[in-house]
Design an enzyme around this catalytic site. Sequence first.
Site, PDB file in Angstrom:
ATOM      1  CG  HIS A 118      46.992  35.773  34.336  1.00 22.03           C
ATOM      2  ND1 HIS A 118      47.472  34.976  35.353  1.00 22.03           N
ATOM      3  CD2 HIS A 118      46.179  36.686  34.939  1.00 22.03           C
ATOM      4  CE1 HIS A 118      46.977  35.390  36.518  1.00 22.03           C
ATOM      5  NE2 HIS A 118      46.197  36.420  36.274  1.00 22.03           N
ATOM      6  CG  HIS A 358      44.385  34.160  42.140  1.00 18.99           C
ATOM      7  ND1 HIS A 358      45.462  33.692  42.850  1.00 18.99           N
ATOM      8  CD2 HIS A 358      43.773  35.051  42.941  1.00 18.99           C
ATOM      9  CE1 HIS A 358      45.497  34.273  44.037  1.00 18.99           C
ATOM     10  NE2 HIS A 358      44.484  35.096  44.119  1.00 18.99           N
ATOM     11  CG  MET A 359      39.483  30.824  38.316  1.00 16.25           C
ATOM     12  SD  MET A 359      39.653  29.039  38.433  1.00 16.25           S
ATOM     13  CE  MET A 359      39.843  28.849  40.199  1.00 16.25           C
ATOM     14  CB  CYS A 360      44.995  32.170  34.324  1.00 11.83           C
ATOM     15  SG  CYS A 360      45.955  30.711  34.614  1.00 11.83           S
ATOM     16  CB  ALA A 361      41.166  35.903  35.561  1.00 12.37           C
TER      17      ALA A 361
END
Length: 406
Positions: A118, A358-361
């Site tokens: 992100h 979501h692992m910033c993805a």
Amino acid sequence: MGITDCHVDFPVLERQIDGQQITYLDNAATSLKPRSVIDAMSNYYSQNGANIHRGKYYLSEEASDSYERVRYSIAKYLGAFGNEIVFTKNATEALNLVAYGLDLKSDDIVIGFLDSHHAQILPWRRFANLKLVNLDGEGSIDLDHYHELLRLKPKVVVLTHCSNVTGTVAPIEQMASAAKEACDAIVVVDAAQSIPHPHLRIDVSKLEVDFIAFSGHKMMGPTGVGCLYGKSSMLDQLRPLMLGGGMVDWVDEVSSQERKIPHRFEAGTPPIASTLGLGEAFSYLLNFSKEDSLDHSQALTEAIIKGALERDYLQLLGTKKSINRCAIGSLSIQGCDDLSDIARALSDSYGIMCRTGHMCAQPVVDNQMNGEILRVSAYLYNTPAEIDRFYKALDELVSFFGLQEL
Ligand SMILES: Cc1ncc(COP(=O)(O)O)c(C=O)c1O
């Protein structure tokens, strides 16, 4: 000192929680810090403590010299010049600085990856027209799609060197050359996940890259400091994101004169102790050869892939090959929508620390896994035995939660 015994340098690994040894497998989020990094920070506070680039007195000049030496050691590590290294807060700030500073128009095309973090997707999308390269059938970056998008003549191409979700290492040399050849695009590399690994060290004299962003805290350095490498001709064109003390030569009642690069990007008092710690982190990484780092990373990656493929109840995101891949495994568990209970039980009952979400993805996680994932990520001080331990614990928990008959 070799990789096999380097875990002794990390005080956190001596800690026990409820009588259990810690197995730390959240390195893609942040790494643990060796004693030398912690000592460098504490030494600054106990022996110096002065601000930099301000005073002409002994302590201030000593602190300034130490701070600037870190800049030059990072430049040397990357094959760059000292004035091409800008200190930022983290990779996120470095990427925002470039996206903002290039003065893009909303219809300028920027190419990123579907599995970008992100920290890339959001700033580029704010300032330009962002297009994402898909993953191929194996879960690596789809090079055919990339070449197709290059025909749109993007102004900027942002390459994630190593994905924080799939662990895939992209062929950035080849992709950067293609971007230059196709349309002389500005090439930005997100090296947040690759810079921690000596075998993925970038030499800017051999790569057609304009900017590289990374954080200190994922490569054994402290939080609060990151870096932007920028080719000097490109940094000269970049508009500073922050204005304030330290970035100007003079200010009068109506105007001001900005300092030269890199100082005009470093407004305000920086995290001096963290920067000195970052310098020690780079020195620490020099203890490991590229060959040893690659062998170790591959052994960990193989353990992650093998463990996932041996279990019917697990789905592993990304390529199932251990080459050009880092030791990051993003997993979904059949029949389990809420992985947070599993992560908590791994921590509380087994001392195993790993991440869910979501692992910033989120685009790639939603696209490929349809929901949240459980991520294990291993680093230099981890062993394949710890990965096995993680999978055995997971078997027990999946059985305990009634998710799978084992
Ligand atoms: C590939 C990638 N890029 C950028 C970032 C952002 O790093 P930071 O949160 O340190 O700014 C991360 C963090 O996980 C990352 O994995």
